[in-house]
Write a protein that holds these residues in place. Sequence first.
Motif, PDB file in Angstrom:
ATOM      1  N   SER A   1       0.834  -1.202   0.000  1.00  0.00           N
ATOM      2  CA  SER A   1       0.000   0.000   0.000  1.00  0.00           C
ATOM      3  C   SER A   1       0.872   1.256   0.000  1.00  0.00           C
ATOM      4  O   SER A   1       2.054   1.204   0.330  1.00  0.00           O
ATOM      5  CB  SER A   1      -0.924   0.013   1.228  1.00  0.00           C
ATOM      6  OG  SER A   1      -0.223   0.462   2.379  1.00  0.00           O
ATOM      7  N   HIS A   2       0.270   2.389  -0.352  1.00  0.00           N
ATOM      8  CA  HIS A   2       1.028   3.652  -0.334  1.00  0.00           C
ATOM      9  C   HIS A   2       0.614   4.512   0.840  1.00  0.00           C
ATOM     10  O   HIS A   2       1.092   5.630   0.990  1.00  0.00           O
ATOM     11  CB  HIS A   2       0.871   4.409  -1.655  1.00  0.00           C
ATOM     12  CG  HIS A   2      -0.380   5.238  -1.779  1.00  0.00           C
ATOM     13  ND1 HIS A   2      -1.633   4.758  -1.475  1.00  0.00           N
ATOM     14  CD2 HIS A   2      -0.566   6.522  -2.196  1.00  0.00           C
ATOM     15  CE1 HIS A   2      -2.527   5.703  -1.684  1.00  0.00           C
ATOM     16  NE2 HIS A   2      -1.917   6.787  -2.123  1.00  0.00           N
ATOM     17  N   GLY A   3      -0.284   4.026   1.674  1.00  0.00           N
ATOM     18  CA  GLY A   3      -0.733   4.762   2.844  1.00  0.00           C
ATOM     19  C   GLY A   3      -1.857   4.018   3.521  1.00  0.00           C
ATOM     20  O   GLY A   3      -2.039   2.814   3.314  1.00  0.00           O
ATOM     21  N   ALA A   4      -2.627   4.740   4.320  1.00  0.00           N
ATOM     22  CA  ALA A   4      -3.757   4.121   5.003  1.00  0.00           C
ATOM     23  C   ALA A   4      -4.942   3.962   4.060  1.00  0.00           C
ATOM     24  O   ALA A   4      -5.692   2.986   4.140  1.00  0.00           O
ATOM     25  CB  ALA A   4      -4.166   4.966   6.210  1.00  0.00           C
ATOM     26  N   GLY A   5      -5.120   4.906   3.150  1.00  0.00           N
ATOM     27  CA  GLY A   5      -6.252   4.864   2.224  1.00  0.00           C
ATOM     28  C   GLY A   5      -7.485   5.517   2.830  1.00  0.00           C
ATOM     29  O   GLY A   5      -7.733   5.421   4.039  1.00  0.00           O
ATOM     30  N   ARG A   6      -8.261   6.157   2.005  1.00  0.00           N
ATOM     31  CA  ARG A   6      -9.450   6.867   2.480  1.00  0.00           C
ATOM     32  C   ARG A   6     -10.567   5.893   2.807  1.00  0.00           C
ATOM     33  O   ARG A   6     -10.771   4.903   2.114  1.00  0.00           O
ATOM     34  CB  ARG A   6      -9.921   7.874   1.434  1.00  0.00           C
ATOM     35  CG  ARG A   6      -8.903   8.957   1.095  1.00  0.00           C
ATOM     36  CD  ARG A   6      -9.551  10.062   0.274  1.00  0.00           C
ATOM     37  NE  ARG A   6     -10.464  10.838   1.088  1.00  0.00           N
ATOM     38  CZ  ARG A   6     -10.118  11.921   1.793  1.00  0.00           C
ATOM     39  NH1 ARG A   6      -8.862  12.339   1.785  1.00  0.00           N
ATOM     40  NH2 ARG A   6     -11.010  12.576   2.505  1.00  0.00           N
ATOM     41  N   THR A   7     -11.321   6.236   3.856  1.00  0.00           N
ATOM     42  CA  THR A   7     -12.511   5.475   4.194  1.00  0.00           C
ATOM     43  C   THR A   7     -13.777   6.256   3.852  1.00  0.00           C
ATOM     44  O   THR A   7     -14.880   5.729   3.925  1.00  0.00           O
ATOM     45  CB  THR A   7     -12.520   5.105   5.690  1.00  0.00           C
ATOM     46  OG1 THR A   7     -13.585   4.189   5.934  1.00  0.00           O
ATOM     47  CG2 THR A   7     -12.684   6.325   6.558  1.00  0.00           C
ATOM     48  N   MET A   8     -13.610   7.541   3.514  1.00  0.00           N
ATOM     49  CA  MET A   8     -14.744   8.345   3.045  1.00  0.00           C
ATOM     50  C   MET A   8     -14.236   9.386   2.059  1.00  0.00           C
ATOM     51  O   MET A   8     -13.067   9.785   2.099  1.00  0.00           O
ATOM     52  CB  MET A   8     -15.486   9.012   4.209  1.00  0.00           C
ATOM     53  CG  MET A   8     -14.689  10.027   5.002  1.00  0.00           C
ATOM     54  SD  MET A   8     -15.689  10.869   6.291  1.00  0.00           S
ATOM     55  CE  MET A   8     -15.882   9.572   7.495  1.00  0.00           C
ATOM     56  N   SER A   9     -15.102   9.810   1.167  1.00  0.00           N
ATOM     57  CA  SER A   9     -14.720  10.795   0.158  1.00  0.00           C
ATOM     58  C   SER A   9     -14.447  12.146   0.806  1.00  0.00           C
ATOM     59  O   SER A   9     -14.853  12.398   1.951  1.00  0.00           O
ATOM     60  CB  SER A   9     -15.832  10.941  -0.877  1.00  0.00           C
ATOM     61  OG  SER A   9     -16.961  11.565  -0.289  1.00  0.00           O
ATOM     62  N   ARG A  10     -13.793  13.019   0.053  1.00  0.00           N
ATOM     63  CA  ARG A  10     -13.531  14.367   0.570  1.00  0.00           C
ATOM     64  C   ARG A  10     -14.836  15.101   0.853  1.00  0.00           C
ATOM     65  O   ARG A  10     -14.966  15.793   1.862  1.00  0.00           O
ATOM     66  CB  ARG A  10     -12.690  15.154  -0.442  1.00  0.00           C
ATOM     67  CG  ARG A  10     -11.292  14.574  -0.636  1.00  0.00           C
ATOM     68  CD  ARG A  10     -10.446  15.436  -1.556  1.00  0.00           C
ATOM     69  NE  ARG A  10      -9.137  14.831  -1.751  1.00  0.00           N
ATOM     70  CZ  ARG A  10      -8.151  14.917  -0.889  1.00  0.00           C
ATOM     71  NH1 ARG A  10      -8.307  15.593   0.230  1.00  0.00           N
ATOM     72  NH2 ARG A  10      -6.992  14.324  -1.122  1.00  0.00           N
ATOM     73  N   THR A  11     -15.805  14.946  -0.048  1.00  0.00           N
ATOM     74  CA  THR A  11     -17.102  15.617   0.135  1.00  0.00           C
ATOM     75  C   THR A  11     -17.790  15.121   1.408  1.00  0.00           C
ATOM     76  O   THR A  11     -18.285  15.919   2.215  1.00  0.00           O
ATOM     77  CB  THR A  11     -18.013  15.364  -1.077  1.00  0.00           C
ATOM     78  OG1 THR A  11     -17.380  15.886  -2.246  1.00  0.00           O
ATOM     79  CG2 THR A  11     -19.362  16.036  -0.888  1.00  0.00           C
ATOM     80  N   LYS A  12     -17.810  13.802   1.602  1.00  0.00           N
ATOM     81  CA  LYS A  12     -18.458  13.239   2.785  1.00  0.00           C
ATOM     82  C   LYS A  12     -17.741  13.676   4.061  1.00  0.00           C
ATOM     83  O   LYS A  12     -18.378  13.976   5.074  1.00  0.00           O
ATOM     84  CB  LYS A  12     -18.488  11.713   2.708  1.00  0.00           C
ATOM     85  CG  LYS A  12     -19.251  11.067   3.858  1.00  0.00           C
ATOM     86  CD  LYS A  12     -19.299   9.554   3.718  1.00  0.00           C
ATOM     87  CE  LYS A  12     -20.040   8.929   4.888  1.00  0.00           C
ATOM     88  NZ  LYS A  12     -20.069   7.441   4.790  1.00  0.00           N
TER      89      LYS A  12
END
Length: 468
Positions: A387-398
């Motif tokens: 992986s390159h990081g933790a990764g998003r669990t929600m969109s920026r908008t949310k």
Amino acid sequence: MNLTGNDLKNIGFAEGKALGLALQIMEQQYQTMSTGDKLVLLKGVFEDPSAYVNDVKLSALAHELLKPGDDTIPLNVAGKPYQIYGADAIEQGALSQMETAMKLPVTVAGALMPDAHQGYGLPIGGVLATQNAVIPYGVGVDIGCRMCMTVYNLPVTALTEKKEEFKKLLVNNTRFGMATFNKPKDHEIFERKAFSELGIAREMKDRAWQQIGSSGGGNHFVEFGIVEILDPVNEFNLAPGRYVALLSHSGSRGLGANIARHYTKIAMDTCKLPQEAKHLAWLDLDTEAGQEYWLAMNLAGDYASACHHQIHERMAIGLRETPLAMIENHHNFAWKEKDAAGNELIVHRKGATPAGKGVLGIIPGSMATPGFIVRGKGLAESINSASHGAGRTMSRTKAKQTILQGHVNKFLKEAGVELIGSGLDEAPMAYKDIHQVMGYQQSLVGVLGSFMPKIVRMCGDAKFQEVD
């Protein structure tokens, strides 16, 4: 007995206008002919339509058959199998995108990392190996985005005792988003032939000059923190213990974004794919456009590295310290690599870290959670990736709609993190649990040490001005 569409399909016709026209002509012009003779005649027209272009009754059908067919490249019905790491934490959108990518006729192998989430074309966290083809959106828009860390022989207590001095160093020596330095530092990257030989690079050279040494917006950052070296046997000859370190995350700025847009358009114009796969259009590396993109991609990657090096040079001068070690790795890139049989593959890592055997890298968490210094294990099933990081669990908008600033402030305070700038879209709770993500990839990388952010600067800090 009248002919049917199935009769014509059996002699080679495909569903479409030509098939319907053939049925119409047979019914209107050849009523007295037997079914068998009709099929023989139509088979002859189908196999050699140019012989019938002047035939009074069959010329319309012949001309229809001679028209160029639909140039859409079909996907394979069944996609190639691929390995998924941390599947229960990956959204369906990313899985669907990966499944589509595995149906491309140029695809050889793939893997999905535990920080994966939906993007354009290849999902972020997707790894795709192809045969002699490069996919601009398989690389991504921020070409060569990377992590860079320098470790210093400073007591970690300095981050608390001299907090204001470290904050001043960040404010004075970093720029984000649209902000740039009044007097950019020169760099040998601008002497590269690609800047004069490639049209899009030539157009972007002045902007690249203006943005050198700066960072993008979004999740890009420059931060001071504490490195803890765990492995007594490491490539830096650092004794186990805690050190002050600087960590930066950014990419190729406007140069990379415009290269991506330029060659994605060329790919999509020349490589027609079904709607669900259109962003996976590729460039054959034997074509001029494919070779140009490869040169431009490498230029953008090296430019991204130059930006990081200038950030770290500025900071080292401000600290009046020589780094003990530097670690750097990148993602959003394509590499020429060989499989176990010695075949050359084009390996796209869009938001994925190279993790070949012995390859060092940095996998960050969020602004208030730890990152990790890792050494790759070279697992073939992952295509030598992590992986390159933790990764998003929600969109920026949310994130902006649901996360409260008070909750973020409390989280940062409990973690002992000082934040300069940033918005709610980069809040720690918008990201996956980095410890869980690392747990999913124990077979991919070994951990040499950890990094805990303490003073973080990101985009969105207009109220902070350069100070003396």
